[in-house]
Design an enzyme around this catalytic site. Structure first.
Site, PDB file in Angstrom:
ATOM      1  N   GLU B  60       0.806  -1.226   0.000  1.00 24.89           N
ATOM      2  CA  GLU B  60       0.000   0.000   0.000  1.00 24.89           C
ATOM      3  C   GLU B  60       0.835   1.270   0.000  1.00 24.89           C
ATOM      4  O   GLU B  60       0.554   2.214  -0.738  1.00 24.89           O
ATOM      5  CB  GLU B  60      -0.966   0.028   1.202  1.00 24.89           C
ATOM      6  N   HIS B 129     -10.256  -4.768  10.784  1.00 27.42           N
ATOM      7  CA  HIS B 129     -10.944  -4.608   9.503  1.00 27.42           C
ATOM      8  C   HIS B 129     -12.269  -3.874   9.634  1.00 27.42           C
ATOM      9  O   HIS B 129     -13.102  -3.937   8.748  1.00 27.42           O
ATOM     10  CB  HIS B 129     -11.198  -5.973   8.849  1.00 27.42           C
TER      11      HIS B 129
END
Lengths: 347, 328
Positions: B60, B129
């Site tokens: 990322e 998450h």
């Protein structure tokens, strides 16, 4: 990849010039490197006088790196680096006045006083000027991505230091650059110290040019104090990159004479060490010797030139001090391309 | 009218903008061959090829930096995060490299780029998450932050975000991807960034919501309608710049305010809205402002705990009644 041995670094020898290097080129390099040095010396003085605030990272000692690299680039090629960027700005053609005015935080500065010493840009040529160590490496890789996307043959040179070389995102960028065969040249300016930490104290394998090996990126160690060597190696790397044979990694061995920034007294190394490099490897002194020995210019000629550069820099310093500060209204401009978005209620 | 899911609306927005502007491209994990981890980029590889629909490694920080660099180089990247939880690895580039560069360069270097992907709690995926990042990004000058609910808004706002010359953080919601909406077939379907939408007009209380909280607000409003309470629901749609006018106008009419969000309460979007209303419409308030938010805990996995960690329709309805002095 070539496992070159650590080449013993020697001053430029009194020798015949390489065939493709004219005396005029030598002279240009001399002027460009001297301009950076005199600029930085003046910036150091102004910092001492309190005219420049915050952080100020001087480039003195490393001038051959950007000078040699920039000379190998063409219009459309781009350069990006970290916060030690004054030399890169001057090399990209920014005027000493405007760069100095940025350092003093004035409206005439290249970033209108809003960037400072670490954040300066020349559109289409030099993309900063980045303060987060290593962040410029994916950014420079992205500039190369744009060139590949557009199908042109432009090259991006992404500079970073031996300190930044240990950041994880450097390797993330290497991987994608190699995977996508991006036209990027990574130049590690290895000045031996990451702030106050010597390379041997921060880095398991000190041969940083081998850092790309895991990704199949060819690396080479170069004497970064020898502007002609820098030019020679970079030119070859640029040609390869243009043919789609990038990325390429170059480790340029160099040295900064001053502390990491103006607030660093550099007590982590001996004065003798600094003096030895200055005496034996100084890129400007060695080039000067070569020019004088070649008979192209006399020592007197070069002295005169130094004087004219010093006076240009003095003018820049004068300009940078006399120029007004930004108007308070500039506080809330340039946050968005369309400043209607800016909330001025709490200003 | 035609029926379309949020997932298709987002895909259509990208496809239409990619047809219009050759500098627009999509990059991210699994966006090309896999057609998107949540199938949002379905069909894009086939139409635009691998030059413009780029699968990245799981990296990322690296690919976000490359996206920002490509934007500096004149392209208009759409960077997809598989979820915004993973964008934490890349938040330095979103803030330091994308949001600040125009300012640091004195206006010289614009960064047109969209960072998009699912945000907020999904279902039973645990603490790492399940998090709403709206207030994180809304804190940052130089960013615009968009978080739509309906398919029409998702499409119109994503198109506007791609055309915007600034960095835009576009927060989607995994649980909404499959929701189907009727969408009018108009020629111009751009929805401007910075404008809220009154989803339901009412006169007794104003409820602000965004993304997955909008349908919950509607359900709660239906419940309290039986008690004779008329709720005005504002879908914020854009978090930054916040449409404070639409909120203030509504509160001046209803004299009551309840804010909803799935994110944590501390320093959240509700706190910002409350401060705006208190400083600009204090005299209009007939009741304290209430905030219903996610509970300030890392998201638990157990179904019952997850349930009570998130705002529920009953709680919203109760709060509305309390503020309007009615018992449910």
């Amino acid at each position: 990849m070539p496992q070159k041995k650590n080449k013993k670094l020697q001053p430029i020898q009194k020798q015949l010039l390489p065939a493709d290097i004219s005396e005029e080129t030598l002279h240009t390099f001399y002027r460009e490197m001297l301009l950076i040095r005199r600029f930085e010396e003046k910036a150091g003085q102004l910092y001492g006088m309190g005219k420049i605030g915050g952080f100020c990272h001087l480039y003195i000692g490393q001038e051959a790196v950007i000078t040699g690299v920039q000379s190998s680039l063409s219009d459309g090629d781009s350069v990006i680096t970290g916060y030690r960027c004054h030399g890169h700005m001057l090399s990209a053609g920014a005027s000493p006045k405007e760069v100095m005015a940025e350092l003093t935080g004035k409206v005439a500065g290249v970033s209108q006083g809003k960037g400072g010493s670490m954040h300066m840009f020349v559109r289409g040529k030099f993309y900063g000027g980045h303060g987060i160590v290593g962040a410029q490496v994916p950014l420079g890789t992205g500039l190369a991505f744009a060139n590949k996307y557009n199908g042109n043959d432009r090259v991006t040179v992404t500079f970073f230091g031996d300190g930044a070389a240990n950041q994880g995102q450097v390797f993330e960028a290497f991987n994608m650059a190699a995977l996508w065969k991006l036209p990027v040249i990574y130049v590690i300016e290895n000045n031996q110290y990451a702030m106050g930490t010597a390379l041997s104290r921060s880095t398991a394998i000190e041969e940083l040019y081998r850092r790309g090996a895991a990704f199949g990126i060819d690396g080479q160690r170069v004497d970064g104090m020898d502007v002609l060597e820098v030019k020679r190696v970079t030119e070859a790397a640029v040609s390869k990159c243009r043919l789609g044979e990038g990325p390429i990694l170059l480790e340029l061995m160099t040295y900064r004479y001053r502390g990491h920034s103006m607030s660093d007294p550099a007590k982590y190394r001996s004065k003798e060490e600094v003096h030895k490099v200055r005496d034996e490897r100084d890129p400007i002194e060695n080039l000067k010797k070569l020019i004088v020995d070649s008979g192209y210019k006399t020592e007197e000629d070069l002295k005169k030139e130094d004087k004219s550069i010093r006076s240009m820099i003095s003018e820049a310093a004068e300009f940078a001090q006399m120029s007004p500060e930004p108007d308070p209204s500039a506080l809330t401009t340039d946050i968005y391309m369309d400043d209607r978005w800016v909330d001025r209620k709490n200003v | 009218m035609s029926e379309i899911s949020v997932r298709e609306a987002l895909r259509d927005a990208m496809a239409e903008e990619m047809r219009l502007d050759k500098n627009v491209f999509l990059m991210g994990e699994e966006v090309a061959q896999y057609q998107g981890a949540y199938k949002v980029s379905q069909g894009l590889l086939e139409e635009f090829g691998e030059r413009r629909v780029v699968d990245t490694p799981i990296t990322e920080s690296g690919f976000t930096g490359i996206g920002v660099g490509a934007s500096m180089g004149g392209l208009k990247p759409i960077v997809e995060f598989m979820t915004f939880n993973f964008a934490m690895q890349a938040i330095d580039h979103i803030i330091n490299s994308a949001a600040k560069t125009l300012y640091m360069s004195g206006g010289l270097i614009p960064i047109p780029i969209v960072f998009r992907g699912p945000n907020g709690p999904a279902s039973r995926v645990g603490a790492q998450h399940s998090q709403c990042f709206a207030s994180w990004y809304a804190h940052v000058p130089g960013l615009k932050v968009v978080s739509p609910w309906s398919a029409q808004d998702a499409k119109g706002l994503l198109k506007a975000s791609i055309r915007d010359p600034n960095p835009v953080v576009f927060l989607e919601n995994e649980l909404l991807y499959g929701e189907v909406f009727e969408i009018p077939e108009t020629e111009e379907d751009i929805i401007p960034i910075g404008k809220g939408n009154i989803v339901r007009a009412g006169c007794d209380i104003t409820v602000t919501a965004f993304s997955a909280m909008v349908p919950k607000a509607i359900q709660a409003a239906d419940m309290v309608a039986h008690e004779g309470i008329s709720v005005e629901i504002i879908d914020l749609r854009t978090i930054k710049p916040l449409d404070s006018d639409i909120i203030l106008d509504s509160v001046k009419k209803t004299n009551r305010l309840l804010t909803l969000e799935e994110g944590w309460q501390s320093s959240g979007i509700g706190a910002e809205i409350a401060a705006i209303v208190v400083s600009s419409a204090f005299d209009y308030l007939d009741a304290p402002i209430e905030r219903i938010t996610g509970v300030d805990v890392p998201m638990p996995y157990a179904a019952n705990l997850e349930n009570i960690a998130l705002p529920q329709v009953n709680t919203i309805a109760e709060s509305i009644c309390r503020l309007c002095h009615k018992r449910i």
